[in-house]
Design an enzyme around this catalytic site. Structure first.
Site, PDB file in Angstrom:
ATOM      1  N   GLU A  30      -1.188  -8.415   5.522  1.00  0.00           N
ATOM      2  CA  GLU A  30      -1.021  -8.557   6.984  1.00  0.00           C
ATOM      3  C   GLU A  30      -2.369  -8.584   7.705  1.00  0.00           C
ATOM      4  OE1 GLU A  30      -0.654  -5.940   5.240  1.00  0.00           O
ATOM      5  OE2 GLU A  30      -1.274  -4.120   6.295  1.00  0.00           O
TER       6      GLU A  30
ATOM      7  N   HIS B  11      -3.479  -5.403   1.583  1.00  0.00           N
ATOM      8  CA  HIS B  11      -2.888  -5.621   2.914  1.00  0.00           C
ATOM      9  C   HIS B  11      -2.827  -7.104   3.291  1.00  0.00           C
ATOM     10  CE1 HIS B  11      -2.652  -1.399   4.276  1.00  0.00           C
ATOM     11  NE2 HIS B  11      -3.602  -1.241   3.360  1.00  0.00           N
TER      12      HIS B  11
ATOM     13  N   CYS C 259       0.815  -1.209   0.000  1.00  0.00           N
ATOM     14  CA  CYS C 259       0.000   0.000   0.000  1.00  0.00           C
ATOM     15  C   CYS C 259       0.858   1.273   0.000  1.00  0.00           C
ATOM     16  CB  CYS C 259      -0.986  -0.060   1.155  1.00  0.00           C
ATOM     17  SG  CYS C 259      -2.473   0.878   0.813  1.00  0.00           S
TER      18      CYS C 259
HETATM   19  N1  GLN Z   1      -3.218   6.148  -0.111  1.00  0.00           N
HETATM   20  C1  GLN Z   1      -2.275   6.043   0.962  1.00  0.00           C
HETATM   21  C2  GLN Z   1      -0.996   6.779   0.636  1.00  0.00           C
HETATM   22  O1  GLN Z   1      -0.690   7.043  -0.496  1.00  0.00           O
HETATM   23  C3  GLN Z   1      -1.944   4.596   1.231  1.00  0.00           C
HETATM   24  C4  GLN Z   1      -3.076   3.936   1.971  1.00  0.00           C
HETATM   25  C5  GLN Z   1      -2.646   2.746   2.776  1.00  0.00           C
HETATM   26  O2  GLN Z   1      -1.460   2.495   2.962  1.00  0.00           O
HETATM   27  N2  GLN Z   1      -3.601   2.019   3.312  1.00  0.00           N
HETATM   28  O3  GLN Z   1      -0.274   7.074   1.559  1.00  0.00           O
END
Ligand code: GLN
Length: 193
Positions: free
Chosen positions: A176, A174, A82
């Protein structure tokens, strides 16, 4: 004993620590990484989800951005999820707030799924998996362009949500937060290679 660091500047650090401990099942230790000098003592590194603007800023200020780049270039396996995926990218579409580390030849859209899809789950068909993988997305970015060395692992429609380039495994979702450990198993194989 295998030492896995979880970058602990911001984000869902404890979830990653627990998931990695479960994946290693006693055959390694998991450390929270906060200070310069700590990355190089690890055999593998996790870049968690969170706020990529905040993590990016702290990496720059602390000097850890350089260390992280050196570790990645030396071949250290890195699991980037992410916000972590945003950080390892080469380019972020229409966004100057985050300075990407340029470790992986991918272009990112930080808001690929739109504000109305804050979080959702999806069954992904993943390269090499024999059954779908239920993935959890939270304000997820997506990969909108990949270079020649990048192996695409999963897509949603047009965009890529899982990819690998050598020692880097980058996921928009995610792993995790779910019980399915198949992406952790890929990461463990990368540690053994
Ligand atoms: N959109 C977020 C960012 O760019 C990431 C979201 C997340 O890690 N759940 O920081």
């Amino acid at each position: 004993m295998t030492r896995i660091g979880v970058l602990a500047l911001q984000g869902d650090v404890s979830e990653h620590v627990l998931a990695m401990q479960r994946a290693l099942s006693g055959k390694g230790e998991v450390l929270e990484i906060r200070r310069p000098g700590e990355i190089s003592s690890c055999d593998g590194l996790v870049l968690p989800g969170g706020e990529s603007t905040s993590i990016s800023r702290q990496l720059e200020i602390s000097g850890m951005a350089q260390e992280l780049k050196a570790a990645a270039r030396s071949g250290m396996p890195i699991l980037a999820t992410c916000a972590g995926l945003v950080l390892v990218s080469r380019k972020i579409e229409g966004d100057a707030k985050v300075r990407p580390l340029g470790l992986m030849d991918i272009k990112i859209d930080r808001n690929a799924f739109g504000p109305q899809r804050e979080s959702f789950e999806a069954d992904l068909l993943v390269e090499g998996f024999d059954r779908p993988y239920r993935a959890v997305f939270i304000r997820a970015p997506a990969i909108v362009d990949v270079g020649g060395k990048v192996q695409v692992l999963a897509r949603i429609g047009e965009v890529v949500v899982g990819a690998r380039q050598d020692n880097l495994l980058a996921l928009a979702f995610h792993p995790e937060l779910t019980e399915d450990m198949r992406f952790h198993q890929i990461f463990q194989k990368m540690l053994e290679a």
